[in-house]
Write an enzyme that holds these catalytic residues in place. Structure first.
Site, PDB file in Angstrom:
ATOM      1  N   ARG A  88       0.961  -1.159   0.214  1.00 13.03           N
ATOM      2  CA  ARG A  88       0.034   0.030   0.073  1.00 13.03           C
ATOM      3  C   ARG A  88       0.822   0.805   0.131  1.00 13.03           C
ATOM      4  O   ARG A  88       0.350   2.549  -0.229  1.00 13.03           O
ATOM      5  CB  ARG A  88      -0.864   0.444   1.251  1.00 13.03           C
ATOM      6  CG  ARG A  88      -2.125  -0.766   1.436  1.00 13.03           C
ATOM      7  CD  ARG A  88      -3.129  -0.082   2.629  1.00 13.03           C
ATOM      8  NE  ARG A  88      -4.067   0.026   2.537  1.00 13.03           N
ATOM      9  CZ  ARG A  88      -5.051  -0.792   2.450  1.00 13.03           C
ATOM     10  NH1 ARG A  88      -4.277  -2.799   2.661  1.00 13.03           N
ATOM     11  NH2 ARG A  88      -6.420  -0.488   2.452  1.00 13.03           N
ATOM     12  N   ARG A 122     -21.190  -1.349   3.952  1.00 12.19           N
ATOM     13  CA  ARG A 122     -20.982  -2.922   4.546  1.00 12.19           C
ATOM     14  C   ARG A 122     -21.240  -3.259   5.432  1.00 12.19           C
ATOM     15  O   ARG A 122     -21.251  -2.195   6.535  1.00 12.19           O
ATOM     16  CB  ARG A 122     -19.246  -3.117   4.311  1.00 12.19           C
ATOM     17  CG  ARG A 122     -18.610  -3.905   4.253  1.00 12.19           C
ATOM     18  CD  ARG A 122     -17.319  -3.473   3.669  1.00 12.19           C
ATOM     19  NE  ARG A 122     -15.627  -3.304   4.604  1.00 12.19           N
ATOM     20  CZ  ARG A 122     -15.193  -3.168   3.820  1.00 12.19           C
ATOM     21  NH1 ARG A 122     -14.568  -3.908   2.988  1.00 12.19           N
ATOM     22  NH2 ARG A 122     -14.285  -1.594   4.384  1.00 12.19           N
ATOM     23  N   ARG A 166      -9.056   7.233   4.935  1.00 12.03           N
ATOM     24  CA  ARG A 166      -9.231   6.795   4.322  1.00 12.03           C
ATOM     25  C   ARG A 166      -8.763   6.680   2.502  1.00 12.03           C
ATOM     26  O   ARG A 166      -7.557   6.423   1.836  1.00 12.03           O
ATOM     27  CB  ARG A 166      -9.743   4.746   3.937  1.00 12.03           C
ATOM     28  CG  ARG A 166      -9.854   4.042   5.899  1.00 12.03           C
ATOM     29  CD  ARG A 166     -11.317   3.020   5.700  1.00 12.03           C
ATOM     30  NE  ARG A 166     -11.066   2.389   5.474  1.00 12.03           N
ATOM     31  CZ  ARG A 166     -11.886   1.586   5.023  1.00 12.03           C
ATOM     32  NH1 ARG A 166     -12.572   1.462   6.053  1.00 12.03           N
ATOM     33  NH2 ARG A 166     -12.096   0.545   4.209  1.00 12.03           N
TER      34      ARG A 166
HETATM   35  P1  AP5 Z   1      -8.387  -2.794   4.693  1.00  6.37           P
HETATM   36  O1  AP5 Z   1      -9.209  -4.297   5.283  1.00  6.37           O
HETATM   37  O2  AP5 Z   1      -7.688  -4.117   3.848  1.00  6.37           O
HETATM   38  O3  AP5 Z   1      -9.456  -2.255   4.233  1.00  6.37           O
HETATM   39  P2  AP5 Z   1      -8.894  -1.802   2.386  1.00  6.37           P
HETATM   40  O4  AP5 Z   1      -8.167  -1.683   1.409  1.00  6.37           O
HETATM   41  O5  AP5 Z   1      -9.876  -0.176   2.977  1.00  6.37           O
HETATM   42  O6  AP5 Z   1     -10.283  -2.338   1.820  1.00  6.37           O
HETATM   43  P3  AP5 Z   1     -11.214  -2.729   2.003  1.00  6.37           P
HETATM   44  O7  AP5 Z   1     -11.256  -4.155   2.761  1.00  6.37           O
HETATM   45  O8  AP5 Z   1     -12.582  -1.555   2.649  1.00  6.37           O
HETATM   46  O9  AP5 Z   1     -12.502  -2.718   0.781  1.00  6.37           O
HETATM   47  P4  AP5 Z   1     -12.501  -3.487  -0.217  1.00  6.37           P
HETATM   48  O10 AP5 Z   1     -11.956  -3.863  -1.715  1.00  6.37           O
HETATM   49  O11 AP5 Z   1     -11.765  -5.277  -0.400  1.00  6.37           O
HETATM   50  O12 AP5 Z   1     -13.633  -3.951  -0.845  1.00  6.37           O
HETATM   51  P5  AP5 Z   1     -15.102  -5.377  -0.114  1.00  6.37           P
HETATM   52  O13 AP5 Z   1     -15.059  -6.272  -0.619  1.00  6.37           O
HETATM   53  O14 AP5 Z   1     -14.747  -4.960   1.357  1.00  6.37           O
HETATM   54  O15 AP5 Z   1      -7.197  -2.772   5.652  1.00  6.37           O
HETATM   55  C1  AP5 Z   1      -7.966  -2.018   6.820  1.00  6.37           C
HETATM   56  C2  AP5 Z   1      -7.027  -1.042   7.467  1.00  6.37           C
HETATM   57  O16 AP5 Z   1      -6.243  -2.110   7.805  1.00  6.37           O
HETATM   58  C3  AP5 Z   1      -6.240  -0.169   6.426  1.00  6.37           C
HETATM   59  O17 AP5 Z   1      -6.857   0.868   6.807  1.00  6.37           O
HETATM   60  C4  AP5 Z   1      -4.976   0.446   7.160  1.00  6.37           C
HETATM   61  O18 AP5 Z   1      -4.796   1.070   8.631  1.00  6.37           O
HETATM   62  C5  AP5 Z   1      -4.941  -1.376   7.914  1.00  6.37           C
HETATM   63  N1  AP5 Z   1      -4.090  -2.089   7.046  1.00  6.37           N
HETATM   64  C6  AP5 Z   1      -4.189  -2.728   6.350  1.00  6.37           C
HETATM   65  N2  AP5 Z   1      -2.890  -3.732   5.089  1.00  6.37           N
HETATM   66  C7  AP5 Z   1      -2.328  -2.332   5.234  1.00  6.37           C
HETATM   67  C8  AP5 Z   1      -0.680  -2.078   4.841  1.00  6.37           C
HETATM   68  N3  AP5 Z   1      -0.115  -3.267   3.531  1.00  6.37           N
HETATM   69  N4  AP5 Z   1      -0.027  -0.984   5.327  1.00  6.37           N
HETATM   70  C9  AP5 Z   1      -0.720  -0.671   6.039  1.00  6.37           C
HETATM   71  N5  AP5 Z   1      -2.041  -0.721   6.513  1.00  6.37           N
HETATM   72  C10 AP5 Z   1      -2.806  -1.471   6.503  1.00  6.37           C
HETATM   73  O19 AP5 Z   1     -16.554  -4.070  -0.678  1.00  6.37           O
HETATM   74  C11 AP5 Z   1     -16.506  -3.382  -0.189  1.00  6.37           C
HETATM   75  C12 AP5 Z   1     -18.173  -3.423  -0.025  1.00  6.37           C
HETATM   76  O20 AP5 Z   1     -18.400  -3.230  -1.305  1.00  6.37           O
HETATM   77  C13 AP5 Z   1     -18.412  -4.477   0.502  1.00  6.37           C
HETATM   78  O21 AP5 Z   1     -20.198  -3.987   1.318  1.00  6.37           O
HETATM   79  C14 AP5 Z   1     -18.806  -5.426  -0.329  1.00  6.37           C
HETATM   80  O22 AP5 Z   1     -20.468  -6.495  -0.566  1.00  6.37           O
HETATM   81  C15 AP5 Z   1     -19.730  -3.976  -1.534  1.00  6.37           C
HETATM   82  N6  AP5 Z   1     -19.706  -4.513  -3.032  1.00  6.37           N
HETATM   83  C16 AP5 Z   1     -18.174  -5.447  -3.444  1.00  6.37           C
HETATM   84  N7  AP5 Z   1     -18.283  -5.919  -5.168  1.00  6.37           N
HETATM   85  C17 AP5 Z   1     -18.678  -5.405  -5.440  1.00  6.37           C
HETATM   86  C18 AP5 Z   1     -20.045  -5.113  -6.979  1.00  6.37           C
HETATM   87  N8  AP5 Z   1     -19.332  -5.436  -7.698  1.00  6.37           N
HETATM   88  N9  AP5 Z   1     -21.269  -4.717  -6.528  1.00  6.37           N
HETATM   89  C19 AP5 Z   1     -22.015  -3.871  -5.499  1.00  6.37           C
HETATM   90  N10 AP5 Z   1     -21.545  -4.392  -4.829  1.00  6.37           N
HETATM   91  C20 AP5 Z   1     -20.061  -4.507  -4.283  1.00  6.37           C
END
Ligand code: AP5
Length: 211
Positions: A88, A122, A166
């Site tokens: 990241r 979500r 974020r």
């Molecule tokens: P992390 O858990 O990785 O959060 P993120 O990158 O912010 O990503 P998300 O999990 O929030 O989103 P996603 O893209 O996976 O979407 P999702 O599939 O859930 O990280 C959390 C925290 O940890 C960070 O802020 C940081 O503090 C720390 N961290 C983690 N890694 C780090 C690193 N490498 N370095 C430093 N800090 C780190 O989908 C989102 C929603 O959309 C869901 O409700 C889903 O049902 C819906 N959805 C998905 N696809 C569709 C679609 N096609 N159509 C309609 N709805 C959809």
């Protein structure tokens, strides 16, 4: 097969990763999931990480780099993996480059307003971590996980202030990775503003081409 899923928070990386990993016979390594596990256990690492996560900030590079270096050495990572949420930052990408060879980086793209709606709606299972959306991908029974019957909750970092932070952190620290991987000819972009099944199909097409 060793691939990275790149893209802003809430674009759907985790949702797609959980649905393609078994088809490809590889595992998903999510730094977010690993950190949330540590928070749940109230370990020293978890306590430290929680402060950053709740604020929508990144956990320091040295912590996540150490986690990933250990995780990719484990037996179940032998056949390959999807890195979901790592790297990241440029220092994380450089550290990874010194450790393993990546086959492909998929960059998931969707407009910001779509992402904000996805994050605000979500819900995740407090037991198994399965991901839902109150409107787009709802569970069969409201508030209950289809897979394990666990309670569905809202993540602390899915509150409006943390979402805003974020997205800013993403633009500043993670977006530069698009160019980083473009220069290495590893980047493929997938349109994530589509029906989930179409995104899965597009992703599998890219990944099967490197098998
Ligand atoms: P992390 O858990 O990785 O959060 P993120 O990158 O912010 O990503 P998300 O999990 O929030 O989103 P996603 O893209 O996976 O979407 P999702 O599939 O859930 O990280 C959390 C925290 O940890 C960070 O802020 C940081 O503090 C720390 N961290 C983690 N890694 C780090 C690193 N490498 N370095 C430093 N800090 C780190 O989908 C989102 C929603 O959309 C869901 O409700 C889903 O049902 C819906 N959805 C998905 N696809 C569709 C679609 N096609 N159509 C309609 N709805 C959809």
């Amino acid at each position: 097969m060793k691939v990275i899923f790149l893209g802003p928070p809430g674009v759907g990386k985790g949702t797609v990763a959980t649905r393609v990993k078994d088809k490809l016979g590889i595992i998903q390594i999510s730094t977010g999931d690993i950190l949330r596990e540590e928070v749940k256990k109230e370990s020293d690492l978890g306590k430290k990480a929680k402060e950053y996560m709740d604020e929508g900030q990144l956990v320091p590079d040295e912590i996540v780099i150490k986690i990933i270096k250990r995780r990719v050495q484990k037996e179940d990572a032998r056949e390959g993996f999807i890195l979901d949420g790592f790297p990241r930052t440029i220092p994380q990408a450089e550290a990874l480059e010194g450790e393993i060879e990546i086959d492909k980086v998929i960059n998931f793209e969707a407009p910001e307003e779509v992402i904000i709606k996805r994050l605000s709606g979500r819900r995740v299972c407090s037991e198994c971590g399965a991901i839902y959306h109150i409107k787009n991908i709802p569970p069969k029974k409201e508030g209950v996980c289809d897979k394990c019957g666990g309670e569905l909750i809202q993540r602390d970092d899915d509150k409006p202030e943390a979402i805003k932070e974020r997205l800013e952190v993403y633009k500043e620290q993670t977006e530069p990775l698009i160019d980083f991987y473009k220069k290495r000819n590893l980047l493929v972009t997938v349109d994530a503003d589509q029906e989930l099944n179409k995104i899965i199909e597009d992703t599998l097409k890219v990944l099967k081409s490197i098998e």
